[in-house]
Design a protein around this motif. Structure first.
Motif, PDB file in Angstrom:
ATOM      1  N   MET A  65     -71.824   3.733 -14.546  1.00  0.00           N
ATOM      2  CA  MET A  65     -71.056   4.627 -13.692  1.00  0.00           C
ATOM      3  C   MET A  65     -69.625   4.719 -14.204  1.00  0.00           C
ATOM      4  O   MET A  65     -68.978   3.696 -14.430  1.00  0.00           O
ATOM      5  N   ALA A  66     -69.143   5.937 -14.404  1.00  0.00           N
ATOM      6  CA  ALA A  66     -67.782   6.123 -14.895  1.00  0.00           C
ATOM      7  C   ALA A  66     -66.772   5.738 -13.823  1.00  0.00           C
ATOM      8  O   ALA A  66     -66.945   6.030 -12.636  1.00  0.00           O
ATOM      9  N   ARG A  67     -65.723   5.065 -14.238  1.00  0.00           N
ATOM     10  CA  ARG A  67     -64.671   4.700 -13.301  1.00  0.00           C
ATOM     11  C   ARG A  67     -63.804   5.916 -12.993  1.00  0.00           C
ATOM     12  O   ARG A  67     -63.655   6.817 -13.829  1.00  0.00           O
ATOM     13  N   PRO A  68     -63.192   5.968 -11.808  1.00  0.00           N
ATOM     14  CA  PRO A  68     -62.261   7.058 -11.516  1.00  0.00           C
ATOM     15  C   PRO A  68     -61.047   6.987 -12.435  1.00  0.00           C
ATOM     16  O   PRO A  68     -60.728   5.926 -12.986  1.00  0.00           O
ATOM     17  N   VAL A  69     -60.380   8.106 -12.588  1.00  0.00           N
ATOM     18  CA  VAL A  69     -59.264   8.221 -13.525  1.00  0.00           C
ATOM     19  C   VAL A  69     -57.935   8.250 -12.774  1.00  0.00           C
ATOM     20  O   VAL A  69     -57.765   9.034 -11.829  1.00  0.00           O
ATOM     21  N   VAL A 100     -56.994  -4.429 -12.335  1.00  0.00           N
ATOM     22  CA  VAL A 100     -56.871  -4.759 -10.910  1.00  0.00           C
ATOM     23  C   VAL A 100     -57.377  -3.609 -10.036  1.00  0.00           C
ATOM     24  O   VAL A 100     -58.148  -3.825  -9.107  1.00  0.00           O
ATOM     25  N   SER A 101     -56.963  -2.382 -10.342  1.00  0.00           N
ATOM     26  CA  SER A 101     -57.453  -1.234  -9.565  1.00  0.00           C
ATOM     27  C   SER A 101     -58.858  -0.824  -9.973  1.00  0.00           C
ATOM     28  O   SER A 101     -59.518  -0.078  -9.245  1.00  0.00           O
ATOM     29  N   ASP A 102     -59.311  -1.289 -11.133  1.00  0.00           N
ATOM     30  CA  ASP A 102     -60.639  -0.971 -11.659  1.00  0.00           C
ATOM     31  C   ASP A 102     -60.822   0.533 -11.843  1.00  0.00           C
ATOM     32  O   ASP A 102     -61.837   1.115 -11.473  1.00  0.00           O
ATOM     33  N   CYS A 103     -59.810   1.158 -12.427  1.00  0.00           N
ATOM     34  CA  CYS A 103     -59.849   2.582 -12.745  1.00  0.00           C
ATOM     35  C   CYS A 103     -59.506   2.768 -14.229  1.00  0.00           C
ATOM     36  O   CYS A 103     -58.988   1.851 -14.873  1.00  0.00           O
ATOM     37  N   THR A 104     -59.786   3.944 -14.743  1.00  0.00           N
ATOM     38  CA  THR A 104     -59.436   4.259 -16.124  1.00  0.00           C
ATOM     39  C   THR A 104     -58.020   4.820 -16.177  1.00  0.00           C
ATOM     40  O   THR A 104     -57.732   5.848 -15.552  1.00  0.00           O
ATOM     41  N   PRO A 105     -57.095   4.154 -16.889  1.00  0.00           N
ATOM     42  CA  PRO A 105     -55.729   4.664 -16.991  1.00  0.00           C
ATOM     43  C   PRO A 105     -55.645   5.792 -18.021  1.00  0.00           C
ATOM     44  O   PRO A 105     -56.207   5.694 -19.118  1.00  0.00           O
ATOM     45  N   LEU A 106     -54.952   6.863 -17.668  1.00  0.00           N
ATOM     46  CA  LEU A 106     -54.786   8.005 -18.559  1.00  0.00           C
ATOM     47  C   LEU A 106     -53.318   8.396 -18.578  1.00  0.00           C
ATOM     48  O   LEU A 106     -52.757   8.813 -17.555  1.00  0.00           O
ATOM     49  N   LEU A 107     -52.670   8.218 -19.725  1.00  0.00           N
ATOM     50  CA  LEU A 107     -51.246   8.506 -19.826  1.00  0.00           C
ATOM     51  C   LEU A 107     -50.988  10.001 -19.805  1.00  0.00           C
ATOM     52  O   LEU A 107     -51.577  10.759 -20.579  1.00  0.00           O
ATOM     53  N   PRO A 163     -48.420  13.109 -20.373  1.00  0.00           N
ATOM     54  CA  PRO A 163     -47.143  13.553 -20.929  1.00  0.00           C
ATOM     55  C   PRO A 163     -46.435  14.443 -19.918  1.00  0.00           C
ATOM     56  O   PRO A 163     -46.812  15.606 -19.718  1.00  0.00           O
ATOM     57  N   ALA A 164     -45.434  13.908 -19.242  1.00  0.00           N
ATOM     58  CA  ALA A 164     -44.794  14.616 -18.130  1.00  0.00           C
ATOM     59  C   ALA A 164     -43.820  15.672 -18.655  1.00  0.00           C
ATOM     60  O   ALA A 164     -42.609  15.456 -18.726  1.00  0.00           O
ATOM     61  N   ASP A 165     -44.370  16.817 -18.999  1.00  0.00           N
ATOM     62  CA  ASP A 165     -43.583  17.907 -19.571  1.00  0.00           C
ATOM     63  C   ASP A 165     -44.275  19.220 -19.205  1.00  0.00           C
ATOM     64  O   ASP A 165     -45.433  19.427 -19.572  1.00  0.00           O
ATOM     65  N   PRO A 166     -43.613  20.107 -18.468  1.00  0.00           N
ATOM     66  CA  PRO A 166     -44.257  21.346 -18.034  1.00  0.00           C
ATOM     67  C   PRO A 166     -44.624  22.283 -19.180  1.00  0.00           C
ATOM     68  O   PRO A 166     -45.386  23.225 -18.979  1.00  0.00           O
ATOM     69  N   ARG A 167     -44.111  22.024 -20.370  1.00  0.00           N
ATOM     70  CA  ARG A 167     -44.509  22.826 -21.531  1.00  0.00           C
ATOM     71  C   ARG A 167     -45.882  22.408 -22.045  1.00  0.00           C
ATOM     72  O   ARG A 167     -46.504  23.135 -22.826  1.00  0.00           O
ATOM     73  N   LEU A 168     -46.352  21.242 -21.603  1.00  0.00           N
ATOM     74  CA  LEU A 168     -47.596  20.680 -22.125  1.00  0.00           C
ATOM     75  C   LEU A 168     -48.708  20.598 -21.091  1.00  0.00           C
ATOM     76  O   LEU A 168     -49.888  20.697 -21.442  1.00  0.00           O
ATOM     77  N   VAL A 169     -48.349  20.350 -19.848  1.00  0.00           N
ATOM     78  CA  VAL A 169     -49.361  20.177 -18.800  1.00  0.00           C
ATOM     79  C   VAL A 169     -48.971  20.981 -17.575  1.00  0.00           C
ATOM     80  O   VAL A 169     -47.797  21.289 -17.355  1.00  0.00           O
ATOM     81  N   ARG A 170     -49.983  21.291 -16.766  1.00  0.00           N
ATOM     82  CA  ARG A 170     -49.764  21.991 -15.506  1.00  0.00           C
ATOM     83  C   ARG A 170     -50.216  21.104 -14.353  1.00  0.00           C
ATOM     84  O   ARG A 170     -51.219  20.391 -14.466  1.00  0.00           O
ATOM     85  N   VAL A 171     -49.480  21.162 -13.261  1.00  0.00           N
ATOM     86  CA  VAL A 171     -49.806  20.342 -12.098  1.00  0.00           C
ATOM     87  C   VAL A 171     -51.227  20.590 -11.631  1.00  0.00           C
ATOM     88  O   VAL A 171     -51.984  19.654 -11.353  1.00  0.00           O
ATOM     89  N   GLU A 172     -51.636  21.858 -11.565  1.00  0.00           N
ATOM     90  CA  GLU A 172     -52.975  22.167 -11.071  1.00  0.00           C
ATOM     91  C   GLU A 172     -54.070  21.587 -11.963  1.00  0.00           C
ATOM     92  O   GLU A 172     -55.139  21.181 -11.479  1.00  0.00           O
ATOM     93  N   ASP A 173     -53.816  21.525 -13.261  1.00  0.00           N
ATOM     94  CA  ASP A 173     -54.801  20.930 -14.169  1.00  0.00           C
ATOM     95  C   ASP A 173     -54.863  19.415 -14.006  1.00  0.00           C
ATOM     96  O   ASP A 173     -55.940  18.812 -14.048  1.00  0.00           O
ATOM     97  N   LEU A 174     -53.711  18.787 -13.815  1.00  0.00           N
ATOM     98  CA  LEU A 174     -53.676  17.340 -13.624  1.00  0.00           C
ATOM     99  C   LEU A 174     -54.415  16.933 -12.356  1.00  0.00           C
ATOM    100  O   LEU A 174     -55.123  15.918 -12.335  1.00  0.00           O
ATOM    101  N   LEU A 175     -54.267  17.719 -11.316  1.00  0.00           N
ATOM    102  CA  LEU A 175     -54.943  17.413 -10.054  1.00  0.00           C
ATOM    103  C   LEU A 175     -56.459  17.389 -10.218  1.00  0.00           C
ATOM    104  O   LEU A 175     -57.151  16.600  -9.567  1.00  0.00           O
ATOM    105  N   GLU A 176     -56.962  18.222 -11.094  1.00  0.00           N
ATOM    106  CA  GLU A 176     -58.401  18.270 -11.330  1.00  0.00           C
ATOM    107  C   GLU A 176     -58.854  17.203 -12.329  1.00  0.00           C
ATOM    108  O   GLU A 176     -59.962  16.688 -12.228  1.00  0.00           O
ATOM    109  N   ALA A 177     -57.993  16.874 -13.274  1.00  0.00           N
ATOM    110  CA  ALA A 177     -58.371  15.919 -14.329  1.00  0.00           C
ATOM    111  C   ALA A 177     -58.345  14.473 -13.849  1.00  0.00           C
ATOM    112  O   ALA A 177     -59.062  13.622 -14.379  1.00  0.00           O
TER     113      ALA A 177
END
Length: 261
Positions: A1-5, A35-42, A44-58
């Protein structure tokens, strides 16, 4: 079972004055994974690279980490001064709307140090540029010298609201924490409940009242020794459970059936 992200909000750095990177402290990833037993995903906090709506889904939840740059005072209606230090406007542009979106959706968030301050600002609060300059306040900054163990050592107690969210989580009304910050809450934002204070009156533990999801934030750095510290461990365990519950709720019925099978 995949861990939450869990998306870990990264900070901008420049190596050797030329090579730009987005980075995150190893201890943040260790706390989320071990400790949280989740998959950490770094992230890149930059609006030129990521969108809030995409992060919410990912991602299923988000960790808003500490960082040397401060939230720009324009974000809470004040003018920039020398006392405010330096900034990361790209992180401001991602973190603040992302926090508001998570609160609205019930998506779990955990704020640490700068992340604690971001939660307050995102909800309309303000910050003092330098706590140690205020009358009667202690120096909350990281010791300039010493080993990592010495810098992250427990330095003061935090008194928690009796019967509150944090006191129930930690099983105590007083806990010992480290302290490695310069700024702090001036005025609490709308719906921000302050449940923990340092001995000098500095707010140390908050959550968003009425939020549908986990919205706890602390001014100290619980990622240090998270697997063993009696305060850090329950915080990251509770966050991990909230992320797992959120991931389960938003999974389509077919995916949930596959997990059971």
């Amino acid at each position: 079972m995949a861990r939450p992200v869990v998306g870990i909000i990264g900070n901008h750095h420049t190596i050797d004055g030329a090579y730009e990177i987005h980075g995150g402290g190893l201890m943040n990833s260790q706390a989320i994974s071990q400790v949280s037993d989740c998959t950490p995903l770094l992230v890149p906090a930059d609006p030129r690279l990521v969108r809030v709506e995409d992060l919410l889904e990912a991602c299923d939840g988000f960790l808003f980490t500490g960082g040397r740059p401060n939230v720009h005072p324009e974000e809470y209606g004040e003018a920039e001064t020398k006392a405010h230090g330096f900034f990361d406007r790209s992180r401001d542009a991602i973190a603040l709307p992302l926090i508001r979106a998570c609160v609205e959706r019930g998506q779990p968030i955990l704020g640490i140090c700068r992340g604690f301050q971001e939660v307050n600002v995102a909800m309309g609060g303000t910050l003092y540029p330098e706590i140690r300059d205020l009358p009667g306040r202690m120096n909350h900054r990281m010791p300039p010298d010493g080993s990592i163990e010495e810098k992250f050592a427990l330095r003061h107690k935090v008194t928690l609201a009796q019967g509150g969210v944090f006191a129930k989580l930690f099983g105590a009304q007083e806990v010992m924490t480290n302290t490695l910050h310069g700024q702090g809450i001036k005025e609490a934002g709308a719906r921000i409940v302050v449940e923990g204070y340092a001995p000098d009156g500095t707010p140390e533990a908050i959550y968003v009242q009425g939020a549908r999801g986990f919205t706890l934030a602390v001014q100290w750095h619980p990622e240090w020794n998270a697997a063993n510290d009696p305060v850090s461990r329950p915080l990251f365990v509770a966050f991990g459970k909230a992320v797992q519950d959120y991931a389960t709720r938003r999974s389509p019925p077919s995916a949930q059936a596959d997990k059971v099978a």
